[in-house]
Write an enzyme that holds these catalytic residues in place. Structure first.
Site, PDB file in Angstrom:
ATOM      1  N   ASP A  86       1.033  -1.248  -0.057  1.00 49.57           N
ATOM      2  CA  ASP A  86       0.116   0.077   0.052  1.00 49.57           C
ATOM      3  C   ASP A  86       1.101   1.318   0.095  1.00 49.57           C
ATOM      4  O   ASP A  86       1.942   1.355   0.720  1.00 49.57           O
ATOM      5  CB  ASP A  86      -0.724   0.026   1.183  1.00 49.57           C
ATOM      6  CG  ASP A  86      -1.720  -1.249   1.317  1.00 49.57           C
ATOM      7  OD1 ASP A  86      -1.943  -1.837   0.451  1.00 49.57           O
ATOM      8  OD2 ASP A  86      -2.048  -1.517   2.451  1.00 49.57           O
ATOM      9  N   ASP A 100       1.455   8.252   7.857  1.00 50.32           N
ATOM     10  CA  ASP A 100       1.275   6.911   7.967  1.00 50.32           C
ATOM     11  C   ASP A 100       2.619   6.518   8.749  1.00 50.32           C
ATOM     12  O   ASP A 100       2.571   5.793   9.630  1.00 50.32           O
ATOM     13  CB  ASP A 100       1.453   6.097   6.684  1.00 50.32           C
ATOM     14  CG  ASP A 100      -0.067   5.706   6.098  1.00 50.32           C
ATOM     15  OD1 ASP A 100      -0.047   5.863   5.001  1.00 50.32           O
ATOM     16  OD2 ASP A 100      -1.035   5.864   7.089  1.00 50.32           O
ATOM     17  N   GLU A 123       0.950  -2.504  10.801  1.00 54.09           N
ATOM     18  CA  GLU A 123       0.388  -2.661   9.352  1.00 54.09           C
ATOM     19  C   GLU A 123       1.664  -1.911   8.465  1.00 54.09           C
ATOM     20  O   GLU A 123       1.878  -2.522   7.304  1.00 54.09           O
ATOM     21  CB  GLU A 123      -0.821  -1.589   8.978  1.00 54.09           C
ATOM     22  CG  GLU A 123      -1.008  -1.780   7.410  1.00 54.09           C
ATOM     23  CD  GLU A 123      -2.355  -1.189   6.853  1.00 54.09           C
ATOM     24  OE1 GLU A 123      -2.716  -0.132   7.159  1.00 54.09           O
ATOM     25  OE2 GLU A 123      -3.045  -1.902   6.356  1.00 54.09           O
ATOM     26  N   GLU A 124       2.388  -1.036   9.027  1.00 56.80           N
ATOM     27  CA  GLU A 124       3.311  -0.258   8.300  1.00 56.80           C
ATOM     28  C   GLU A 124       4.719  -1.163   8.350  1.00 56.80           C
ATOM     29  O   GLU A 124       5.734  -0.726   7.725  1.00 56.80           O
ATOM     30  CB  GLU A 124       3.786   1.050   8.923  1.00 56.80           C
ATOM     31  CG  GLU A 124       2.573   1.887   9.001  1.00 56.80           C
ATOM     32  CD  GLU A 124       2.002   1.929   7.609  1.00 56.80           C
ATOM     33  OE1 GLU A 124       0.508   2.197   7.557  1.00 56.80           O
ATOM     34  OE2 GLU A 124       2.534   2.116   6.377  1.00 56.80           O
ATOM     35  N   ASP A 182      -2.953  -0.667  13.512  1.00 56.94           N
ATOM     36  CA  ASP A 182      -2.949   0.014  12.160  1.00 56.94           C
ATOM     37  C   ASP A 182      -2.873   1.394  12.639  1.00 56.94           C
ATOM     38  O   ASP A 182      -3.585   2.186  13.016  1.00 56.94           O
ATOM     39  CB  ASP A 182      -4.197  -0.309  11.213  1.00 56.94           C
ATOM     40  CG  ASP A 182      -4.154   0.564  10.145  1.00 56.94           C
ATOM     41  OD1 ASP A 182      -5.029   0.564   9.214  1.00 56.94           O
ATOM     42  OD2 ASP A 182      -3.200   1.365   9.831  1.00 56.94           O
ATOM     43  N   LEU A 240      -2.220   4.139  11.431  1.00 58.84           N
ATOM     44  CA  LEU A 240      -3.390   5.309  10.557  1.00 58.84           C
ATOM     45  C   LEU A 240      -4.317   4.751   9.587  1.00 58.84           C
ATOM     46  O   LEU A 240      -3.544   4.333   8.433  1.00 58.84           O
ATOM     47  CB  LEU A 240      -2.527   6.412  10.392  1.00 58.84           C
ATOM     48  CG  LEU A 240      -3.146   7.852  10.215  1.00 58.84           C
ATOM     49  CD1 LEU A 240      -3.791   8.287  11.483  1.00 58.84           C
ATOM     50  CD2 LEU A 240      -2.166   8.874   9.607  1.00 58.84           C
ATOM     51  N   ASP A 241      -5.420   4.434   9.657  1.00 56.81           N
ATOM     52  CA  ASP A 241      -5.981   3.799   8.668  1.00 56.81           C
ATOM     53  C   ASP A 241      -6.944   4.986   7.954  1.00 56.81           C
ATOM     54  O   ASP A 241      -7.411   5.923   8.749  1.00 56.81           O
ATOM     55  CB  ASP A 241      -7.034   3.053   9.456  1.00 56.81           C
ATOM     56  CG  ASP A 241      -8.188   2.260   8.222  1.00 56.81           C
ATOM     57  OD1 ASP A 241      -7.810   1.429   7.358  1.00 56.81           O
ATOM     58  OD2 ASP A 241      -9.248   2.720   7.997  1.00 56.81           O
ATOM     59  N   GLU A 250      -7.063  -4.919  11.750  1.00 59.03           N
ATOM     60  CA  GLU A 250      -8.073  -4.351  11.640  1.00 59.03           C
ATOM     61  C   GLU A 250      -9.435  -4.858  11.863  1.00 59.03           C
ATOM     62  O   GLU A 250     -10.372  -4.617  12.661  1.00 59.03           O
ATOM     63  CB  GLU A 250      -8.175  -3.753  10.067  1.00 59.03           C
ATOM     64  CG  GLU A 250      -7.091  -2.748   9.832  1.00 59.03           C
ATOM     65  CD  GLU A 250      -7.115  -2.489   8.062  1.00 59.03           C
ATOM     66  OE1 GLU A 250      -7.418  -3.173   7.468  1.00 59.03           O
ATOM     67  OE2 GLU A 250      -6.548  -1.309   7.824  1.00 59.03           O
TER      68      GLU A 250
HETATM   69  P1  P6P Z   1     -12.515   1.671  -0.957  1.00 60.31           P
HETATM   70  C1  P6P Z   1      -9.031   3.003   3.947  1.00 60.31           C
HETATM   71  O1  P6P Z   1      -8.154   2.822   3.070  1.00 60.31           O
HETATM   72  C2  P6P Z   1      -9.869   1.326   3.992  1.00 60.31           C
HETATM   73  O2  P6P Z   1      -8.803   0.692   4.526  1.00 60.31           O
HETATM   74  C3  P6P Z   1     -11.015   1.577   5.088  1.00 60.31           C
HETATM   75  O3  P6P Z   1     -10.677   2.610   6.031  1.00 60.31           O
HETATM   76  C4  P6P Z   1     -12.014   2.069   4.172  1.00 60.31           C
HETATM   77  O4  P6P Z   1     -13.160   1.367   4.634  1.00 60.31           O
HETATM   78  C5  P6P Z   1     -11.584   1.189   2.878  1.00 60.31           C
HETATM   79  O5  P6P Z   1     -10.096   1.185   2.851  1.00 60.31           O
HETATM   80  C6  P6P Z   1     -12.162   2.171   1.522  1.00 60.31           C
HETATM   81  O6  P6P Z   1     -11.625   1.228   0.679  1.00 60.31           O
HETATM   82  O7  P6P Z   1     -11.877   0.723  -2.023  1.00 60.31           O
HETATM   83  O8  P6P Z   1     -14.040   1.670  -0.868  1.00 60.31           O
HETATM   84  O9  P6P Z   1     -11.861   2.920  -1.321  1.00 60.31           O
END
Ligand code: P6P
Length: 321
Positions: free
Chosen positions: A55, A61, A84-85, A105, A107-108, A271
């Site tokens: 990613d 991040d 995650e990193e 994670d 920073l999600d 997550e």
């Molecule tokens: P998409 C953010 O990258 C994430 O991991 C979640 O926080 C979020 O719900 C999802 O991916 C969004 O993904 O494919 O819908 O843009």
């Protein structure tokens, strides 16, 4: 002793309270930095690197990963972590006698940073299964969610909030920026049994399995007693933000298997499992579309999983064969 620490001292052990104290300190720093976005702070935008699973990393991040690692190492009660990193888990050599490990994670939703959309930190805490005093092992981090002993998230939004559970219900704290302290604003939260919101990226509709397609159509068609639509779609594109709204108002979040992500997009260990733990503490539940997330046996640190979680009535409906 902070209010958060005070509360936790009545809920859990001093070590677990200390872990949350470290998360608290790190979240103060991150909340401030996130608040500087757009001011040219040199921690925004893409870092140019990739994390362990390919990613694209945002500068924040990497910054968040460093801030949380430093805080958790200095807590003295975390023997190692899986982030995650980083591709591999890490033993905190200075804390080898500690009994706990953390999956995180840092920073999600970080792609939302530059457009000022809310983002979050997700974490879960386990008692280590490896020998105290020795380096941590992969098995410490591949435990089932049913063995998780605490979890939480920090939501960096209009306000910064920490939502946590140590196994005795789910509680919400709001950060008072100027005093640098969290104040409990909700306790023993139970998500409404039914809701009005479904959160899913419908661009992938054609990839959804028939059960999910039926559920989406059910949401589109269902009317309430006044003949008005019962459900509406809300999708922020930030798991913590969508989860938080649905937790309080009632609803369901789904990131299913899609053509581009046959195993789903979200990571099981740091997550899906922590969020499943939290919703289960608030009278909701989580599955991978088939099985209870908390009963799944992880096999790899960064493995992906479909995630369905939220209010019981909506979950029962989407899980119907
Ligand atoms: P998409 C953010 O990258 C994430 O991991 C979640 O926080 C979020 O719900 C999802 O991916 C969004 O993904 O494919 O819908 O843009």
């Amino acid at each position: 002793m902070t209010e958060l620490n005070n509360f936790l001292s009545t809920e859990t052990t001093p070590e677990i309270a200390k872990i949350f104290g470290a998360i608290e300190k790190a979240s103060f720093i991150l909340s401030k930095e996130v608040g500087y976005q757009g001011l040219g702070a040199d921690i925004l935008g893409a870092d140019g690197g990739e994390n362990s699973t390919g990613d694209a990393q945002q500068k924040l991040d990497v910054y968040a990963d460093n801030v949380f690692e430093r805080a958790l190492r200095s807590s003295g009660v975390i023997a190692g972590w899986a982030s995650e990193e980083s591709e591999k888990f890490v033993t905190f050599e200075e804390n080898k006698d500690a009994q706990y490990v953390i999956v995180i994670d840092p920073l999600d939703g970080s792609s939302n940073i530059d457009v000022n959309v809310s983002i979050g930190t997700i974490f879960g805490i386990y008692k280590r299964v490896s020998k105290v005093g020795a380096p941590v092992t992969l098995n410490d981090f591949l435990q089932k969610g049913s063995h998780m002993i605490a979890a939480g998230y920090v939501l960096y939004s209009v306000s910064t909030q920490m939502v946590l559970s140590t196994g005795h219900g789910l509680h919400v704290f709001t950060l008072e920026q100027w005093k640098k302290s969290y104040h409990r604003v909700l306790d023993h939260v139970h998500t409404p049994q039914d809701g009005k919101v479904y959160s899913i990226n419908e661009v992938n509709f054609d990839d959804f399995d028939p059960k999910l397609k039926r559920f989406i159509q059910y949401c589109r068609d269902k009317k309430n007693e006044k003949g008005k639509r019962q459900y509406t779609g809300r999708y922020i594109g930030s798991l913590v933000s969508d989860f938080h709204r649905n937790l309080l108002k009632g609803g369901i979040y789904v990131y299913p298997a899609t053509g581009e992500a046959p195993q789903g997009k979200l990571r099981l260990v740091y997550e899906c499992i922590p969020m499943a733990y939290l919703i289960s503490q608030a009278s909701g539940y989580a599955t991978n579309g088939v099985d209870d997330i908390l009963k799944l046996q992880p096999t790899e640190l960064h493995q992906k999983s479909p995630l369905y979680l939220g209010s019981k009535v909506m979950m029962d409906e989407v899980m119907k064969d």
